[in-house]
Design an enzyme around this catalytic site. Structure first.
Site, PDB file in Angstrom:
ATOM      1  N   ILE A  76       0.909  -1.282   0.032  1.00 48.32           N
ATOM      2  CA  ILE A  76       0.085  -0.136   0.117  1.00 48.32           C
ATOM      3  C   ILE A  76       0.993   1.186  -0.079  1.00 48.32           C
ATOM      4  O   ILE A  76       0.504   2.256  -0.635  1.00 48.32           O
ATOM      5  CB  ILE A  76      -0.918   0.060   1.207  1.00 48.32           C
TER       6      ILE A  76
ATOM      7  N   VAL B 203      -8.233  -0.887  -1.636  1.00 46.58           N
ATOM      8  CA  VAL B 203      -8.010  -1.130  -2.878  1.00 46.58           C
ATOM      9  C   VAL B 203      -7.718  -2.760  -2.794  1.00 46.58           C
ATOM     10  O   VAL B 203      -7.362  -3.579  -1.853  1.00 46.58           O
ATOM     11  CB  VAL B 203      -6.655  -0.597  -3.220  1.00 46.58           C
TER      12      VAL B 203
ATOM     13  N   LYS C 213     -13.384   0.646   7.976  1.00 48.18           N
ATOM     14  CA  LYS C 213     -12.477  -0.622   7.216  1.00 48.18           C
ATOM     15  C   LYS C 213     -12.714  -1.778   7.939  1.00 48.18           C
ATOM     16  O   LYS C 213     -12.657  -2.924   7.154  1.00 48.18           O
ATOM     17  CB  LYS C 213     -10.932  -0.007   7.637  1.00 48.18           C
TER      18      LYS C 213
ATOM     19  N   HIS D 275     -31.300 -16.497  -8.853  1.00 48.63           N
ATOM     20  CA  HIS D 275     -32.168 -15.942  -8.049  1.00 48.63           C
ATOM     21  C   HIS D 275     -31.779 -14.390  -7.954  1.00 48.63           C
ATOM     22  O   HIS D 275     -30.601 -14.069  -7.584  1.00 48.63           O
ATOM     23  CB  HIS D 275     -32.360 -16.185  -6.464  1.00 48.63           C
TER      24      HIS D 275
ATOM     25  N   ARG E 105     -32.263 -11.847  -6.160  1.00 48.58           N
ATOM     26  CA  ARG E 105     -31.393 -11.149  -4.934  1.00 48.58           C
ATOM     27  C   ARG E 105     -30.455 -12.171  -4.081  1.00 48.58           C
ATOM     28  O   ARG E 105     -30.415 -11.893  -2.752  1.00 48.58           O
ATOM     29  CB  ARG E 105     -32.802 -10.880  -4.012  1.00 48.58           C
TER      30      ARG E 105
ATOM     31  N   CYS F 214      -5.978  -8.245   5.147  1.00 51.52           N
ATOM     32  CA  CYS F 214      -7.036  -7.646   5.345  1.00 51.52           C
ATOM     33  C   CYS F 214      -8.091  -8.470   6.091  1.00 51.52           C
ATOM     34  O   CYS F 214      -8.500  -8.533   7.245  1.00 51.52           O
ATOM     35  CB  CYS F 214      -7.539  -6.648   4.416  1.00 51.52           C
TER      36      CYS F 214
END
EC number: 1.1.1.336
Length: 420
Positions: A14, A161, A212, A250, A252, A266
Site C-alpha cells: 500500500i 484497494v 475499514k 435468483h 436477490r 485484511c
C-alpha cells in the site's frame, strides 16, 4: 499550508503505490522503510513487489526526481503511516509497528504538519497515535489537547484497494476521511485530492477505523457462508460451484465462491480486531473467522484421501508419490503471501507427506523461508507431467487456461473449482 513534501512510512503493498501516486503528480515524496533492500531497489527506479503498472510509475517518478526512499524519516509537510498491523496472542491487535512509526517521525514533526494513519487498526488507534506524538513533542499541540487550534492535524484514512488493481483503485475509489477534528478532515481531504478522482467522504476517526474493519468483516462473513456450503455439498455429493451458479440465478442472491480459506492482511486479520474489542457482541464475526480458518485443514483431509486412493490403486509407496500444489499467494495473479491459506496448506502437506511436494507459483522466483527445504519450486508443465496428485489452491490466470479435460491425473483436489 500546502503539501510541498510528503512522506510515506512503510513502502509495502500500500505504501509504495501511495507514494508513487503522489510523486506522479510531481510532489516531492520521501518513502521511509526499515527494509534496506526495498529502499535500494526503489532508489534504482525499480520495485520489490508485484503490482501491475506500479513499476513504470515508480521508474518515472524516481528518474524525474520526485520520489526517493530512505531508512530514516526527514522533515515533511504531510506524513502517511502505512505499516503492518498483525495480531498477537489470542488474535489481539499488535500496534507495535504503528507506535514505532509514530515515534520515529515525532522528532521531525513541525507546526502545520498533517499525520495520517492508513494502517488497518482497531477503534481508538488514531487517538492513541496522537497521544504517542504528544508525549514525544510537548512543544507542539495536538487535536486531543486543543481541538481545531492544534499545531499538528491528525486523521485516519484507510485504503480500500484490491491487490492487482491498486494503481487504478487508489485513484478511482472513494476515500473515507476520518479526522480527529473537522479541520483535520479538511486538510486530509486536501492532501488526497492531489491524486484522488473518487470522492472524499468525511467522518470522524473512530468511525473511519470501524468502517475499514466492517468492510472486511462483511466480506469474511460472506466467504464463510460459501466455504461452509462447500463442506456441506462435499458430504452430500453435490458440485458446490454448480449449486452456487444456479442459486445466484435468483435476483436477490449473490453467493461468493468458496476456496481453500481466506488470506491476505485484511480480510483474514481485520475481523479479529472487532472480536478483540467486542468479544460478547461479535459472535457471528468470530464464527465466520473460525469457519474460514478451518477450511485449510479440510483441504488437507481431502489431499490425504486422494493420496490414500492413489496408493490403493497403484503399486507405488507413499515416498514415491509426488504431490503438486498450484499457487501460494492469497489471491490470484499477485505475489503477496501474507496470511495465505495456500501456503499454509502447502507447508502442512510437505510436513506430512513422505514424498516430494512440488509448488507451482508463477509470481515468485524463490520459495519463502518456511517452505525452503520442504518443497520444490516447479514449473507448471513439470508439475502437470510428473505429479501423481494435483492440489489447486489459487486460480492464477496461468492455471485457468488449462483445460480440465487435459489433466490426466485421476487424483485432483480442486479447492477453487478451476477444473470443475
Amino acid at each position: 499550508m500546502s503539501f510541498a513534501t510528503i512522506s510515506v512510512i512503510g513502502l509495502g503493498y500500500i505504501g509504495l503505490p501511495t507514494a508513487a501516486a503522489f510523486a506522479s503528480r510531481q510532489k516531492q515524496v520521501i518513502g521511509v522503510d526499515i527494509n534496506q533492500h526495498a529502499v535500494d531497489t526503489i532508489n534504482r527506479g525499480e520495485i520489490h513487489i508485484v503490482e501491475p503498472d506500479l513499476a513504470s510509475v515508480v521508474k518515472t517518478a524516481v528518474e524525474g526526481g520526485f520520489l526517493r526512499a530512505s531508512t530514516t524519516p526527514v522533515e515533511a509537510d504531510a506524513w502517511l503511516i502505512a505499516v503492518p498491523t498483525p495480531f498477537k496472542g489470542d488474535h489481539e491487535p499488535d500496534m507495535t509497528y504503528v507506535e514505532s512509526a509514530a515515534r520515529s517521525i515525532a522528532p521531525v514533526l513541525k507546526k502545520g504538519a498533517l499525520v495520517i494513519l492508513e494502517s488497518t487498526s482497531p477503534v481508538g488507534s488514531t487517538e492513541k497515535m496522537a497521544e504517542w506524538l504528544a508525549e514525544m513533542r510537548p512543544d507542539l499541540t495536538f487535536p486531543q489537547q486543543v481541538g481545531e487550534q492544534a499545531d499538528v492535524n491528525i486523521a485516519y484514512c484507510p485504503e480500500r484497494v484490491l491487490p492487482g488493481q491498486v494503481m487504478v483503485e487508489l485513484i478511482k475509489n472513494d476515500r473515507v476521511i476520518g479526522g480527529m477534528t473537522p479541520v483535520c478532515s479538511a486538510r486530509a481531504s486536501e492532501l488526497y485530492k492531489i491524486f484522488l478522482e473518487g470522492e472524499c467522504v468525511v467522518t470522524n476517526s473512530r468511525t473511519a477505523e470501524m468502517c475499514k474493519l466492517t468492510e472486511n468483516s462483511f466480506r469474511d462473513v460472506n466467504i464463510a457462508f460459501a466455504n461452509e456450503l462447500s463442506l456441506i455439498c462435499a458430504d452430500q455429493g453435490i458440485n458446490v460451484w454448480e449449486l452456487i451458479r444456479l442459486a445466484n440465478r435468483h435476483p436477490r442472491v449473490n453467493i461468493l465462491q468458496p476456496g481453500p480459506g481466506v488470506g491476505g492482511h485484511c480480510i483474514a486479520v481485520d475481523p479479529w480486531f472487532i472480536v478483540a474489542q467486542n468479544p460478547q457482541q461479535a459472535r457471528l464475526i468470530r464464527t465466520a473467522r473460525e469457519v474460514n480458518d478451518h477450511k485449510p485443514f479440510w483441504v488437507i483431509d481431502q489431499v490425504k484421501a486422494a493420496v490414500a486412493d492413489c496408493l490403493a490403486a497403484t503399486d507405488k509407496r507413499a515416498s514415491e508419490l509426488k504431490i503438486a500444489c498450484f499457487g501460494l499467494a492469497f489471491k490470484p495473479n499477485i505475489d503477496d503471501l501474507r496470511e495465505s491459506p495456500a501456503m499454509e496448506i502447502a507447508e502442512l502437506i510437505a510436513q506430512w507427506h513422505s514424498g516430494e511436494t512440488l509448488v507451482v507459483e508463477p509470481n515468485i522466483h524463490q520459495l519463502p523461508k518456511k517452505l525452503t527445504g520442504l518443497c520444490t519450486l516447479a514449473q507448471l508443465d513439470e508439475a502437470l507431467a510428473t505429479a501423481d496428485v494435483l492440489v489447486m489452491l489459487v486460480d492464477h490466470s496461468q492455471f485457468k487456461v488449462i483445460n480440465g479435460d487435459n489433466v490426466h491425473q485421476q487424483y485432483v483436489v480442486d479447492a477453487k473449482g478451476v477444473w470443475r
